[in-house]
Write an enzyme that holds these catalytic residues in place. Structure first.
Site, PDB file in Angstrom:
ATOM      1  N   LYS A 153       0.854  -1.190   0.000  1.00 56.85           N
ATOM      2  CA  LYS A 153       0.000   0.000   0.000  1.00 56.85           C
ATOM      3  C   LYS A 153       0.881   1.228   0.000  1.00 56.85           C
ATOM      4  CE  LYS A 153      -3.135   2.736   2.915  1.00 56.85           C
ATOM      5  NZ  LYS A 153      -3.891   2.828   4.188  1.00 56.85           N
ATOM      6  N   GLU A 203      -8.692  11.729  13.134  1.00 56.78           N
ATOM      7  CA  GLU A 203      -7.944  10.513  13.450  1.00 56.78           C
ATOM      8  C   GLU A 203      -6.981  10.678  14.618  1.00 56.78           C
ATOM      9  OE1 GLU A 203      -5.326   7.036  11.185  1.00 56.78           O
ATOM     10  OE2 GLU A 203      -6.047   8.792  10.079  1.00 56.78           O
TER      11      GLU A 203
END
Length: 399
Positions: A153, A203
């Site tokens: 990723k 977050e």
């Protein structure tokens, strides 16, 4: 500033008083102040008692020395507040303030529901960096390298430069960001050369309170819809998306592996849930752990975790190389860490996303998307455009 000093007393007593948190938001002044609001507290820092220098020592050591010096100079409970860049070897924007005013969370203050002042009518000129078609090409290149087995990723970001016919209204933008997502993490930090980092991140990287640890990674996203039925459909689809669940699992597994050695126990839910902001749905997992007595600080944990696959990729070193090759700008403080920590090791450190850097001439906005083997370049470009909405709404602009 009588009201501000009253909010300090109120927060310490644990009581909620109408207007205490919003008083700190209203009192914020650019250039000299540092503002940080979370679901647990609101902080307004003024002046600098002890800056955190940039030198060859580890950042955690430099921060601890600054906190120790502040306590020796007469501050009974010093706190460091500020931002750490994506590249931890670059200079951070951290300082122990001269004064720190505290209040309960903005979300617990009824006055946060009052509307923020509307943005001034500004003729904004926008310049994407890179252009959307170039970003799509970069995503396609990354997908090819992932399919070839080079990495699992990578998070690719793009910027949006805004210039207008007036100086950006930083306090007004902060008001609109805070009031739009009052239960998230809102911040405004002076950096260098008259610039301000501000944003509203959803977050939490990591927090520590005594022996209790919490981390809340987000990975896997979809834009919100103004139509209720479509919004619910998008949320349900995100929960079942193989691509997004895979992307999310990479992040959770990396955070689990990093935190487990520090904890006497670590609880990791089997499946993610959903978190929503005004602009986006996100897959979310909340990890909770217990640390041994007199253990590592919140900042040490944050530095051990950063950068997670949520902002960099996996494996980290290869993802960073790909980012350096494919992104045509220096991230600086974007996708770094912002928050606070005290001399006892408690603190809250969040991921620096949904943010911009402002100076007198304009703004640079940032947004990124996680790229895996099944990513579609057009969809990832659309995701970054949706993430820009948080800040575009705060300045009264549209793509």
């Amino acid at each position: 500033m009588t009201t501000v000093h009253q909010t300090l007393t109120t927060e310490e007593s644990g009581a909620d008083v109408v207007g205490t948190a919003t008083a700190l938001l209203d009192a914020y002044r650019p250039a000299t102040d540092r503002f940080f609001a979370s679901p647990t507290r609101t902080l307004l820092a003024r002046g600098v008692r002890a800056p955190v220098p940039h030198d060859a020592r580890p950042l955690t050591e430099r921060v601890q020395d600054a906190l120790t010096a502040a306590r020796a100079s007469g501050q009974p409970d010093p706190v460091v507040i500020g931002a750490i860049p994506f590249d931890q070897s670059a200079p951070a924007a951290l300082a122990v303030p001269e004064q720190l005013h505290r209040a309960p969370a903005l979300g617990r203050d009824p006055l946060i529901a009052l509307p923020a002042p509307q943005p001034a009518d500004t003729a904004w000129e926008m310049r994407p960096v890179p252009a959307p078609e170039q970003y799509e090409a970069a995503v396609a290149t990354a997908v090819g390298r992932i399919k070839a087995g080079e990495l699992g990723k990578v998070v690719l970001a793009r910027a949006l430069d805004l210039t207008g016919d007036r100086e950006p209204d930083v306090p007004g933008m902060l008001q609109r960001l805070a009031r739009r997502d009052a239960r998230g993490y809102t911040f405004a930090i002076p950096t260098n050369a008259g610039r301000t980092l501000l944003g509203a991140s959803p977050e939490l990287l990591v927090s520590r309170s005594g022996s209790a640890l919490v981390a809340n990674p987000l990975a896997g996203s979809t834009p919100r819809s103004g139509d209720l039925a479509e919004d619910v459909r998008r949320a349900a689809a995100l929960l079942e998306s193989p691509k997004d669940l895979h992307e999310h699992a990479l992040v959770v597994n990396a955070i689990r592996a990093t935190l487990a050695p520090y904890c006497t126990d670590l609880v990791v839910p089997e499946r993610p849930t959903l978190v929503k902001t005004a602009a986006m749905w996100h897959l979310s997992t909340t990890l909770t752990g217990t640390l041994p007595a007199q253990s590592v600080s919140a900042l040490e944990l944050a530095c051990a975790l950063h950068p997670t696959p949520a902002v960099c990729g996996e494996p980290t070193a290869r993802a960073r190389n790909v980012i350096g090759e494919l992104e045509p700008f220096d991230r600086g403080l974007y996708s770094g860490v912002v928050g606070w920590g005290d001399a006892d090791g408690d603190g809250e450190w969040v991921v620096t996303i949904r943010c911009a850097e402002a100076d007198r001439s304009g703004l640079r906005l940032f947004a990124g998307a996680g790229v895996v083997a099944s990513s579609d370049p057009v969809a990832e470009t659309a995701e970054t455009s949706a993430k820009f909405r948080t800040f575009l709404d705060a300045v009264g602009a549209q793509l």
